[in-house]
Enzyme design. Structure first.
Site, short mmCIF file in Angstrom:
data_model
loop_
_atom_site.label_atom_id
_atom_site.label_comp_id
_atom_site.label_asym_id
_atom_site.label_seq_id
_atom_site.Cartn_x
_atom_site.Cartn_y
_atom_site.Cartn_z
N GLN A 161 -9.02 -7.19 -10.69
CA GLN A 161 -9.50 -6.09 -10.03
C GLN A 161 -9.06 -4.87 -10.93
O GLN A 161 -9.87 -3.97 -11.38
CB GLN A 161 -9.12 -5.84 -8.72
CG GLN A 161 -9.78 -4.42 -8.06
CD GLN A 161 -9.39 -4.30 -6.65
OE1 GLN A 161 -10.43 -4.96 -5.91
NE2 GLN A 161 -8.42 -3.71 -6.33
N HIS B 24 0.72 -1.06 -0.03
CA HIS B 24 0.08 0.22 -0.12
C HIS B 24 0.86 1.30 -0.06
O HIS B 24 0.43 2.23 -0.63
CB HIS B 24 -1.08 -0.05 1.19
CG HIS B 24 -1.85 -1.05 1.36
ND1 HIS B 24 -1.94 -1.87 2.12
CD2 HIS B 24 -2.89 -1.29 0.43
CE1 HIS B 24 -2.83 -2.86 2.17
NE2 HIS B 24 -3.50 -2.39 1.33
N LYS C 291 -1.22 -7.20 -7.67
CA LYS C 291 -1.73 -8.50 -6.98
C LYS C 291 -3.18 -8.78 -7.54
O LYS C 291 -3.38 -9.84 -7.81
CB LYS C 291 -1.23 -8.48 -5.63
CG LYS C 291 -1.63 -9.71 -5.04
CD LYS C 291 -1.41 -10.02 -3.61
CE LYS C 291 -2.14 -8.90 -2.59
NZ LYS C 291 -3.49 -9.76 -2.40
N ASP C 292 -3.78 -7.79 -7.45
CA ASP C 292 -5.06 -7.83 -7.84
C ASP C 292 -5.26 -7.50 -9.00
O ASP C 292 -6.16 -6.55 -9.48
CB ASP C 292 -6.24 -6.94 -6.82
CG ASP C 292 -6.11 -7.31 -5.29
OD1 ASP C 292 -6.54 -8.55 -4.90
OD2 ASP C 292 -5.66 -6.50 -4.66
O1 PAF Z 1 -8.03 -3.72 -3.38
C1 PAF Z 1 -8.64 -3.59 -2.41
O2 PAF Z 1 -8.36 -3.29 -1.22
C2 PAF Z 1 -10.29 -3.19 -2.30
O3 PAF Z 1 -10.80 -4.32 -3.38
C3 PAF Z 1 -10.54 -2.07 -2.62
C4 PAF Z 1 -10.17 -1.59 -4.18
C5 PAF Z 1 -10.25 -0.89 -1.91
C6 PAF Z 1 -12.10 -1.72 -2.89
O4 PAF Z 1 -12.66 -1.85 -1.51
#
Ligand code: PAF
Length: 282
Positions: free
Chosen positions: A154, A37, A150-151
């Site tokens: 998404q 993060h 990693k996602d």
């Molecule tokens: O990747 C994440 O932590 C979550 O899916 C996100 C993008 C903050 C949405 O809740």
């Protein structure tokens, strides 16, 4: 760092800053912050005048038997980390700030990329993600938004949503950050016992072995998947959710590897569902 819970209050502040010509970056998170993060935060700080981090454990993206209740919540330590990084705004809404009584709207991407990989195993998950991310975009009005690769799925889905709905936002995918032994950083690594934590390194080891095989000329996706499976099942703690070799743009399955592929794995170690991936360029 301003900590704001009310969406309208943050939106007003950001509108003012935009009138002054400030460039805004947002890093949406669910908290339990780690170096992955913080890498997104640093990327945002480099390229924007104002960086907003959002922390919200979004109930809509968890299935009924998933870990919404046990998801790690570490607000004080998250706040300290973000203050140290020089973040300007921390948006930390309550559930009622995001979904007040009578809330009734969802955002859903209807594309083949949604029903594969994690989408196939976690029905409704990505609808929850695109709904909350749309709200976060409307509240924070960013020029740039940062997501970890990693996602990977998404990231693809959010990019598609931004394009289809004409959000005036640049979506930036940031490479996976790993522990020294290769384990991809994840808030869910906190669930691992010492033994499970050790064994979880098999995930990245299996991906590296796959990369190695492909680079030495192996083209048969089934054979590669079998090798990954053999490595992962060396651990008594692992339960495999999926091992897939797909096209990195549309996530369609690939059987003969003669162009770049994404290898994606989802695997439980104990109760922790971990995901990881690698893109192999050909
Ligand atoms: O990747 C994440 O932590 C979550 O899916 C996100 C993008 C903050 C949405 O809740």
């Amino acid at each position: 760092m301003f900590i704001i819970k009310n969406p309208y209050e943050l939106q007003c502040k950001i509108k003012e800053l935009k009138l002054q010509g400030k460039r805004i970056g947002v890093v949406p998170t669910m908290g339990a912050l780690h170096e992955g993060h913080l890498t997104l935060v640093r990327e945002s700080k480099k390229n924007n005048d104002i960086t907003i981090v959002t922390i919200f454990v979004n109930p809509k993206q968890f299935g009924p038997n998933e870990d919404f209740n046990s998801y790690p919540r570490t607000f004080e330590s998250d706040k300290n980390k973000l203050e140290k990084e020089g973040v300007d705004f921390l948006f930390y809404p309550d559930i009622n700030d995001m979904y007040p009584d009578g809330y009734a709207t969802s955002v859903e991407v209807e594309s083949g990329i949604v029903n594969k990989l994690c989408g196939a195993k976690r029905p409704g998950h990505f609808k929850g993600v695109t709904t909350v991310v749309s709200k976060l975009f409307n509240i924070t009005l960013p020029d740039n938004a940062y997501f970890g690769l990693k996602d990977y799925q998404q990231y693809l889905i959010i990019r598609k949503m931004v394009k289809d709905l004409n959000f005036p936002i640049n979506v930036v995918g940031v490479p996976i950050v790993r522990e020294e032994d290769g384990l991809a950083m994840s808030s869910r690594n906190k669930y691992l016992s010492d033994e499970e934590r050790k064994d979880a390194t098999l995930i990245y080891k299996s991906l590296l072995k796959a990369k190695n095989l492909i680079e030495s000329g192996e083209k048969d996706a089934q054979k590669i998947k079998k090798t990954i499976l053999e490595i992962l099942t060396q651990s008594k703690f692992s339960k495999i959710d999926y091992i897939e070799i797909v096209d990195p743009e549309n996530l369609e399955e690939v059987s003969e590897i003669n162009k770049s592929v994404l290898i994606a794995v989802a695997c439980f170690f104990g109760k922790a569902r971990l995901i990881d991936n690698i893109v192999i360029k050909i």
